[in-house]
Design a protein around this motif. Structure first.
Motif, PDB file in Angstrom:
ATOM      1  N   GLU A  35      41.434  70.682  83.592  1.00 43.80           N
ATOM      2  CA  GLU A  35      39.993  70.877  83.708  1.00 43.80           C
ATOM      3  C   GLU A  35      39.292  70.687  82.366  1.00 43.80           C
ATOM      4  N   MET A  36      40.008  70.900  81.274  1.00 45.17           N
ATOM      5  CA  MET A  36      39.406  70.815  79.945  1.00 45.17           C
ATOM      6  C   MET A  36      39.337  69.384  79.412  1.00 45.17           C
ATOM      7  N   ILE A  37      39.953  68.446  80.102  1.00 44.78           N
ATOM      8  CA  ILE A  37      40.047  67.066  79.606  1.00 44.78           C
ATOM      9  C   ILE A  37      39.165  66.146  80.429  1.00 44.78           C
ATOM     10  N   GLU A  38      38.362  65.342  79.755  1.00 43.16           N
ATOM     11  CA  GLU A  38      37.447  64.436  80.437  1.00 43.16           C
ATOM     12  C   GLU A  38      38.198  63.268  81.068  1.00 43.16           C
ATOM     13  N   ALA A  39      37.754  62.878  82.248  1.00 43.00           N
ATOM     14  CA  ALA A  39      38.348  61.725  82.932  1.00 43.00           C
ATOM     15  C   ALA A  39      38.186  60.481  82.071  1.00 43.00           C
ATOM     16  N   GLY A  40      39.196  59.608  82.119  1.00 37.10           N
ATOM     17  CA  GLY A  40      39.153  58.379  81.336  1.00 37.10           C
ATOM     18  C   GLY A  40      39.645  58.525  79.918  1.00 37.10           C
ATOM     19  N   LEU A  56      49.773  65.208  86.862  1.00 40.41           N
ATOM     20  CA  LEU A  56      48.496  65.786  87.263  1.00 40.41           C
ATOM     21  C   LEU A  56      47.340  65.048  86.587  1.00 40.41           C
ATOM     22  N   LEU A  57      47.471  64.782  85.304  1.00 41.01           N
ATOM     23  CA  LEU A  57      46.422  64.070  84.577  1.00 41.01           C
ATOM     24  C   LEU A  57      46.206  62.672  85.145  1.00 41.01           C
ATOM     25  N   GLU A  58      47.295  62.043  85.542  1.00 46.13           N
ATOM     26  CA  GLU A  58      47.211  60.695  86.108  1.00 46.13           C
ATOM     27  C   GLU A  58      46.368  60.683  87.377  1.00 46.13           C
ATOM     28  N   THR A  59      46.466  61.745  88.187  1.00 42.67           N
ATOM     29  CA  THR A  59      45.689  61.814  89.422  1.00 42.67           C
ATOM     30  C   THR A  59      44.191  61.971  89.134  1.00 42.67           C
ATOM     31  N   ARG A  60      43.848  62.314  87.909  1.00 40.36           N
ATOM     32  CA  ARG A  60      42.446  62.539  87.536  1.00 40.36           C
ATOM     33  C   ARG A  60      41.905  61.400  86.663  1.00 40.36           C
ATOM     34  N   GLY A  61      42.594  60.276  86.668  1.00 42.21           N
ATOM     35  CA  GLY A  61      42.109  59.113  85.943  1.00 42.21           C
ATOM     36  C   GLY A  61      42.240  59.220  84.443  1.00 42.21           C
ATOM     37  N   ILE A  62      43.255  59.936  83.989  1.00 38.19           N
ATOM     38  CA  ILE A  62      43.484  60.134  82.553  1.00 38.19           C
ATOM     39  C   ILE A  62      44.715  59.341  82.139  1.00 38.19           C
ATOM     40  N   ASP A  63      44.587  58.608  81.035  1.00 42.51           N
ATOM     41  CA  ASP A  63      45.677  57.788  80.512  1.00 42.51           C
ATOM     42  C   ASP A  63      46.584  58.662  79.653  1.00 42.51           C
ATOM     43  N   PHE A 101      44.356  59.321  69.744  1.00 42.31           N
ATOM     44  CA  PHE A 101      44.123  59.814  71.099  1.00 42.31           C
ATOM     45  C   PHE A 101      42.826  60.620  71.146  1.00 42.31           C
ATOM     46  N   ASP A 102      42.281  60.710  72.351  1.00 43.91           N
ATOM     47  CA  ASP A 102      41.102  61.564  72.547  1.00 43.91           C
ATOM     48  C   ASP A 102      41.509  63.043  72.549  1.00 43.91           C
ATOM     49  N   TYR A 103      42.627  63.335  73.202  1.00 49.42           N
ATOM     50  CA  TYR A 103      43.153  64.695  73.267  1.00 49.42           C
ATOM     51  C   TYR A 103      44.659  64.667  72.998  1.00 49.42           C
ATOM     52  N   VAL A 104      45.153  65.715  72.340  1.00 52.95           N
ATOM     53  CA  VAL A 104      46.591  65.928  72.222  1.00 52.95           C
ATOM     54  C   VAL A 104      46.881  67.316  72.792  1.00 52.95           C
ATOM     55  N   ILE A 105      47.859  67.379  73.680  1.00 55.27           N
ATOM     56  CA  ILE A 105      48.193  68.627  74.377  1.00 55.27           C
ATOM     57  C   ILE A 105      49.488  69.204  73.818  1.00 55.27           C
ATOM     58  N   LEU A 106      49.508  70.514  73.619  1.00 51.70           N
ATOM     59  CA  LEU A 106      50.731  71.233  73.274  1.00 51.70           C
ATOM     60  C   LEU A 106      50.808  72.422  74.220  1.00 51.70           C
TER      61      LEU A 106
END
Length: 234
Positions: A35-40, A56-63, A101-106
């Motif tokens: 939810e915290m990451i913008e699509a695209g 999960l991110l892939e289903t929301r249009g996130i690379d 990257f736009d976002y990095v997740i840990l």
């Protein structure tokens, strides 16, 4: 320093009462992260495990791309068609260029790193924003097991014994907030999840989050650098 006198005052943060949408296929903390990451967006998931969050991110249009320490985890990710490479957060993040990257997740990995401060700094060098989640060692269940039982705590979220755990740097929500303040990191959102994976009251004081939050989830960005006054520090 008391919990309610932390250097970053909670009311100053845009603490969204983010309630992840119910979906039995995914963990509640993964839904909140997504939810915290913008699509695209272009995203790197550090310590991506079996790749559930990337899917999960892939289903929301996130690379999404991933880096995972275990060969078994990498193999499972690749079998799912995910772009994941084997690597160590402590040693391999330095090889990524700035703003890659736009976002990095840990996610649930900070406590397993040898140099969490350096890793956090690298996350915000590689990405314009970072999303970090971790188990809160200040949770009341942890405190009770230490105080009454006199042994290292074990919970559903941290089931391993002290001698067989990958976790080497436990921290509390309070500890993490103080680290962010120390390295001049801006907290754009902060959410504490309870034992059931639901967000605690967003306007609760920090000590309440530190006591009753089983997990902390933070959306971070780089704070603006303060320009030096000419003639100083020269």
């Amino acid at each position: 320093m008391p919990d309610n006198e932390m250097s970053v005052e909670q009311p100053s943060l845009p603490l969204n009462e983010v309630a992840p949408r119910a979906d039995d296929r995914y963990r509640s903390d993964h839904l909140l992260l997504a939810e915290m990451i913008e699509a695209g967006s272009k995203v790197l998931d550090v310590g991506c495990g079996d790749g559930d969050l990337l899917q999960l991110l892939e289903t929301r249009g996130i690379d999404g791309r991933g880096i995972e320490l275990s060969r078994e985890g990498v193999n499972r990710c690749v079998a799912k068609g995910l772009a994941v490479v084997q690597g160590d957060a402590d040693t391999d993040l330095v090889n990524y260029p700035d703003d890659a990257f736009d976002y990095v997740i840990l996610s649930q990995t900070l406590q397993a790193t040898r140099q969490p401060k350096t890793v956090l700094e690298n996350l915000l060098r590689i990405g314009r924003r970072a999303v970090v989640s971790f188990p809160n060692f200040g949770h009341w269940k942890m405190r009770v097991q230490l105080l009454i039982g006199g042994h290292m705590p074990r919970t559903d979220n941290l089931p391993a014994t002290w001698y067989d755990t990958p976790n080497i740097h436990f921290c509390t929500i309070k500890d993490f907030v103080q680290l962010c303040d120390e390295i001049n990191v801006k907290m754009e959102r902060a959410v504490a999840l309870n034992l059931y994976g639901r967000p605690l009251r967003f306007n609760a004081p920090w000590w309440f989050w530190n006591m009753f939050g089983e997990q902390g989830v933070f959306l971070l960005s780089r704070a603006e650098k303060i320009a030096k006054t000419p003639g100083r520090d020269e």
